[in-house]
Motif scaffolding. Structure first.
Motif, PDB file in Angstrom:
ATOM      1  N   VAL A  65      28.424   2.360  59.934  1.00 16.17           N
ATOM      2  CA  VAL A  65      27.238   1.632  60.414  1.00 16.17           C
ATOM      3  C   VAL A  65      27.688   0.645  61.496  1.00 16.17           C
ATOM      4  CG1 VAL A  65      25.452  -0.038  59.743  1.00 16.17           C
ATOM      5  CG2 VAL A  65      26.050   1.825  58.183  1.00 16.17           C
ATOM      6  N   ILE A  66      26.949   0.624  62.603  1.00 18.49           N
ATOM      7  CA  ILE A  66      27.210  -0.378  63.648  1.00 18.49           C
ATOM      8  C   ILE A  66      26.023  -1.341  63.655  1.00 18.49           C
ATOM      9  CG2 ILE A  66      27.516  -0.800  66.121  1.00 18.49           C
ATOM     10  CD1 ILE A  66      28.630   2.060  66.382  1.00 18.49           C
ATOM     11  N   ALA A  67      26.267  -2.593  63.307  1.00 14.85           N
ATOM     12  CA  ALA A  67      25.206  -3.611  63.416  1.00 14.85           C
ATOM     13  C   ALA A  67      25.421  -4.291  64.760  1.00 14.85           C
ATOM     14  CB  ALA A  67      25.295  -4.600  62.273  1.00 14.85           C
ATOM     15  N   PHE A  68      24.467  -4.113  65.673  1.00 12.17           N
ATOM     16  CA  PHE A  68      24.649  -4.584  67.039  1.00 12.17           C
ATOM     17  C   PHE A  68      23.875  -5.865  67.266  1.00 12.17           C
ATOM     18  CE2 PHE A  68      26.596  -2.562  70.826  1.00 12.17           C
ATOM     19  CZ  PHE A  68      26.610  -3.716  71.578  1.00 12.17           C
ATOM     20  N   ALA A  69      24.588  -6.976  67.347  1.00 15.28           N
ATOM     21  CA  ALA A  69      23.958  -8.255  67.657  1.00 15.28           C
ATOM     22  C   ALA A  69      23.945  -8.369  69.184  1.00 15.28           C
ATOM     23  CB  ALA A  69      24.731  -9.400  67.016  1.00 15.28           C
ATOM     24  N   GLY A  70      22.804  -8.031  69.743  1.00 16.75           N
ATOM     25  CA  GLY A  70      22.686  -8.018  71.203  1.00 16.75           C
ATOM     26  C   GLY A  70      21.258  -7.651  71.542  1.00 16.75           C
ATOM     27  N   VAL A  71      21.083  -6.875  72.612  1.00 16.49           N
ATOM     28  CA  VAL A  71      19.733  -6.443  72.978  1.00 16.49           C
ATOM     29  C   VAL A  71      19.686  -4.914  72.974  1.00 16.49           C
ATOM     30  CG1 VAL A  71      19.124  -8.551  74.238  1.00 16.49           C
ATOM     31  CG2 VAL A  71      20.255  -6.681  75.454  1.00 16.49           C
ATOM     32  N   ARG A  72      18.455  -4.380  73.082  1.00 13.10           N
ATOM     33  CA  ARG A  72      18.247  -2.956  72.791  1.00 13.10           C
ATOM     34  C   ARG A  72      19.124  -2.016  73.606  1.00 13.10           C
ATOM     35  NH1 ARG A  72      15.389   0.375  69.813  1.00 13.10           N
ATOM     36  NH2 ARG A  72      14.436  -1.389  68.764  1.00 13.10           N
ATOM     37  N   PHE A  73      19.288  -2.276  74.916  1.00 13.08           N
ATOM     38  CA  PHE A  73      20.047  -1.292  75.702  1.00 13.08           C
ATOM     39  C   PHE A  73      21.485  -1.176  75.188  1.00 13.08           C
ATOM     40  CE2 PHE A  73      21.238  -5.011  78.336  1.00 13.08           C
ATOM     41  CZ  PHE A  73      22.589  -4.773  78.542  1.00 13.08           C
ATOM     42  N   MET A  74      22.016  -2.248  74.629  1.00 16.46           N
ATOM     43  CA  MET A  74      23.398  -2.220  74.125  1.00 16.46           C
ATOM     44  C   MET A  74      23.474  -1.380  72.848  1.00 16.46           C
ATOM     45  SD  MET A  74      24.443  -6.170  74.761  1.00 16.46           S
ATOM     46  CE  MET A  74      24.557  -6.788  76.442  1.00 16.46           C
ATOM     47  N   ALA A  75      22.506  -1.571  71.945  1.00 16.68           N
ATOM     48  CA  ALA A  75      22.484  -0.785  70.708  1.00 16.68           C
ATOM     49  C   ALA A  75      22.219   0.686  71.034  1.00 16.68           C
ATOM     50  CB  ALA A  75      21.416  -1.341  69.777  1.00 16.68           C
TER      51      ALA A  75
ATOM     52  N   ALA B 295      24.179   9.436  95.567  1.00 13.21           N
ATOM     53  CA  ALA B 295      24.539   9.404  94.148  1.00 13.21           C
ATOM     54  C   ALA B 295      23.671   8.340  93.464  1.00 13.21           C
ATOM     55  CB  ALA B 295      26.005   9.040  94.001  1.00 13.21           C
ATOM     56  N   VAL B 296      23.514   8.471  92.149  1.00 13.56           N
ATOM     57  CA  VAL B 296      22.710   7.490  91.417  1.00 13.56           C
ATOM     58  C   VAL B 296      23.594   6.771  90.396  1.00 13.56           C
ATOM     59  CG1 VAL B 296      20.748   7.143  89.864  1.00 13.56           C
ATOM     60  CG2 VAL B 296      20.585   8.812  91.725  1.00 13.56           C
ATOM     61  N   VAL B 297      23.761   5.467  90.608  1.00 11.06           N
ATOM     62  CA  VAL B 297      24.541   4.635  89.687  1.00 11.06           C
ATOM     63  C   VAL B 297      23.568   3.706  88.959  1.00 11.06           C
ATOM     64  CG1 VAL B 297      26.344   2.870  89.475  1.00 11.06           C
ATOM     65  CG2 VAL B 297      26.598   4.710  91.147  1.00 11.06           C
ATOM     66  N   VAL B 298      23.618   3.759  87.635  1.00 14.08           N
ATOM     67  CA  VAL B 298      22.703   2.949  86.843  1.00 14.08           C
ATOM     68  C   VAL B 298      23.507   1.955  86.002  1.00 14.08           C
ATOM     69  CG1 VAL B 298      21.146   3.068  84.858  1.00 14.08           C
ATOM     70  CG2 VAL B 298      20.747   4.557  86.807  1.00 14.08           C
ATOM     71  N   TYR B 299      23.163   0.704  86.174  1.00 15.34           N
ATOM     72  CA  TYR B 299      23.746  -0.401  85.379  1.00 15.34           C
ATOM     73  C   TYR B 299      23.375  -0.150  83.920  1.00 15.34           C
ATOM     74  CZ  TYR B 299      24.640  -5.507  84.720  1.00 15.34           C
ATOM     75  OH  TYR B 299      25.127  -6.728  84.353  1.00 15.34           O
ATOM     76  N   VAL B 300      24.301  -0.448  83.003  1.00 14.04           N
ATOM     77  CA  VAL B 300      23.992  -0.184  81.584  1.00 14.04           C
ATOM     78  C   VAL B 300      22.771  -0.954  81.088  1.00 14.04           C
ATOM     79  CG1 VAL B 300      26.260   0.575  80.766  1.00 14.04           C
ATOM     80  CG2 VAL B 300      25.719  -1.871  80.832  1.00 14.04           C
TER      81      VAL B 300
END
Ligand code: 13P
Ligand code: SF4
Length: 311
Positions: free
Chosen positions: A64-74, A117-122
Motif C-alpha cells: 500500500v502506498i499512502a501518498f501525502a500530497g496532491v492527486r497528480f502525485m498519487a 514533441a510534447v513534454v508534459v510536466y508531471v
C-alpha cells in the motif's frame, strides 16, 4: 531558540502511534511531498520532490502506498505501480495548475504543431500524461527537453517552467499558458523586500516563479535541489522562493543556517489539507483507492518511464 520537531499534542502522539501500527499491519509506505505539513513530513517514510517520490513509488515493495500530497502525485504512483493500492488520504487535494489543461486542449495543440514533441510536466492529469511523448518534473525539465530529437517542443502546462527551459535550450518551446497560483502570484516586489531585509542571503527560486523573479535568483531549483544547494553552500542565510512547507526540512537539516520564506503567502492550500487523522483513517479503511483506467495508464506510463530513463 528554533525547534525543528513539530509540536505534537498527546492526541497527535496517539495518532502517530496508530499510524505506525496500521502501516505495519497493511505493509504500507508513507510518501510525503516537501510541501506537506510538518507533522506529516515527520512521520513519512520518504519525503521528497515529485521526481524522487515517483522513483520511490516505482521501486517500493510495500503493498500500500499512502501518498501525502496532491492527486497528480498519487496518480503517478498508481500509473507506475498498478498492482499496489494507492491512497490519497484527502481525495479532493488537487493541483490547480494540473487543471489548467485538459486532454482535449493538448490534442488540439498537438494537431496545430504536428512536428513538435510534447513534454508534459508531471503536474497534470493522467489523461494529459497519456498524450505526452515524455513527462518531466521541475528537477529534470531541461535534460528531458534536450534529450528529444525534435527541434520544436510543446511544453505544458506551466508557462513559467516553459519559459525557464526556453532560456536554457536551443529548441523552440511552445508554452501552454498555465501557472501555479502559489508561485505565479509572487512579484518582484517580494524579492526586493526580502533582499532589503536579508542582503547577505542567497535567493533560491522554484522555476514555477515568474521569469523576472527567477532572473533575480542565485539559483533556480526544484524543491529537493534546494535542499542540496542549501547543504552545499557556505552561505548562512537563504531566502526560499517556494511553498513554505520546504522550510521544515531546510531548517531541520541545516541547524546552523537561517531560512526565510520569500513570502508568507506562498502556501499551497491543497498541500495543507492532509492531517494526521486523514492518514490514520486512510490506512484503517483503505477508502477510494486511486484508480486510473488501464488504456490511459498504459500510455501515461510510457511517458513517465521515458522521463525516468533520461535522468
Ligand atoms: P517539485 O517537483 O519541485 O517537488 O515541485 C512540485 C510542485 O508542485 C511545485 O509547486
Ligand atoms: Fe500545484 Fe502549485 Fe500546489 Fe505545486 S504549489 S501542488 S503546482 S498548486
Amino acid at each position: 531558540m528554533t525547534t525543528f520537531a513539530p509540536v505534537q499534542s498527546p492526541a497527535g502522539e496517539q495518532l502517530a502511534s496508530r499510524i505506525a501500527r496500521l502501516k505495519t499491519a497493511r505493509r504500507a509506505v508513507i510518501l510525503a511531498h516537501n510541501y506537506q505539513p510538518d507533522e506529516i513530513q515527520a512521520l513519512a517514510d520518504h519525503t521528497g520532490d515529485s521526481l524522487e517520490l515517483a522513483r520511490t513509488a516505482a521501486r517500493t515493495d510495500a503493498e500500500v502506498i499512502a501518498f501525502a500530497g496532491v492527486r497528480f502525485m498519487a496518480e503517478s504512483a498508481k500509473i507506475l505501480s498498478p498492482q499496489k493500492t494507492v491512497l490519497l488520504p484527502v481525495p479532493e487535494a488537487g493541483c490547480p495548475l494540473a487543471d489548467t489543461i485538459s486532454a482535449e486542449d493538448l490534442a488540439r495543440a498537438r494537431a496545430e504543431h504536428p512536428d513538435a514533441a510534447v513534454v508534459v510536466y508531471v503536474n497534470s492529469t493522467a489523461e494529459v500524461k497519456a498524450l505526452a511523448d515524455v513527462c518531466c518534473t521541475s528537477a529534470n525539465a531541461l535534460p528531458v527537453v534536450n534529450s528529444l530529437p525534435q527541434s520544436e517542443v510543446i511544453f505544458a502546462p506551466d508557462k513559467n517552467l516553459a519559459h525557464w527551459v526556453a532560456r536554457h535550450t536551443a529548441k523552440r518551446i511552445i508554452p501552454w499558458p498555465g501557472s501555479c497560483c502559489v508561485h505565479n502570484n509572487i512579484t518582484l516586489r517580494a524579492v526586493t523586500d526580502a533582499a532589503r531585509l536579508y542582503p547577505e542571503a542567497k535567493f533560491m527560486a522554484h522555476p514555477e516563479c515568474r521569469p523576472e523573479v527567477c532572473d533575480r535568483a542565485d539559483a533556480v531549483l526544484s524543491t529537493s535541489q534546494m535542499l542540496r544547494y542549501a547543504r552545499a553552500e557556505t552561505a548562512g542565510t537563504f531566502i526560499v522562493g517556494t511553498e513554505i512547507g520546504l522550510l521544515y526540512r531546510l531548517r531541520r537539516e541545516n541547524p546552523g543556517k537561517q531560512f526565510y520564506p520569500l513570502s508568507s503567502r506562498m502556501v499551497c492550500r491543497n498541500m495543507k489539507l492532509t492531517q494526521l487523522h486523514h492518514l490514520a483513517t486512510a490506512l484503517e479503511t483503505l477508502p477510494h483507492p486511486v484508480e486510473v483506467p488501464e488504456d490511459v495508464r498504459i500510455r501515461a506510463v510510457a511517458a513517465l518511464e521515458r522521463m525516468l530513463a533520461v535522468t
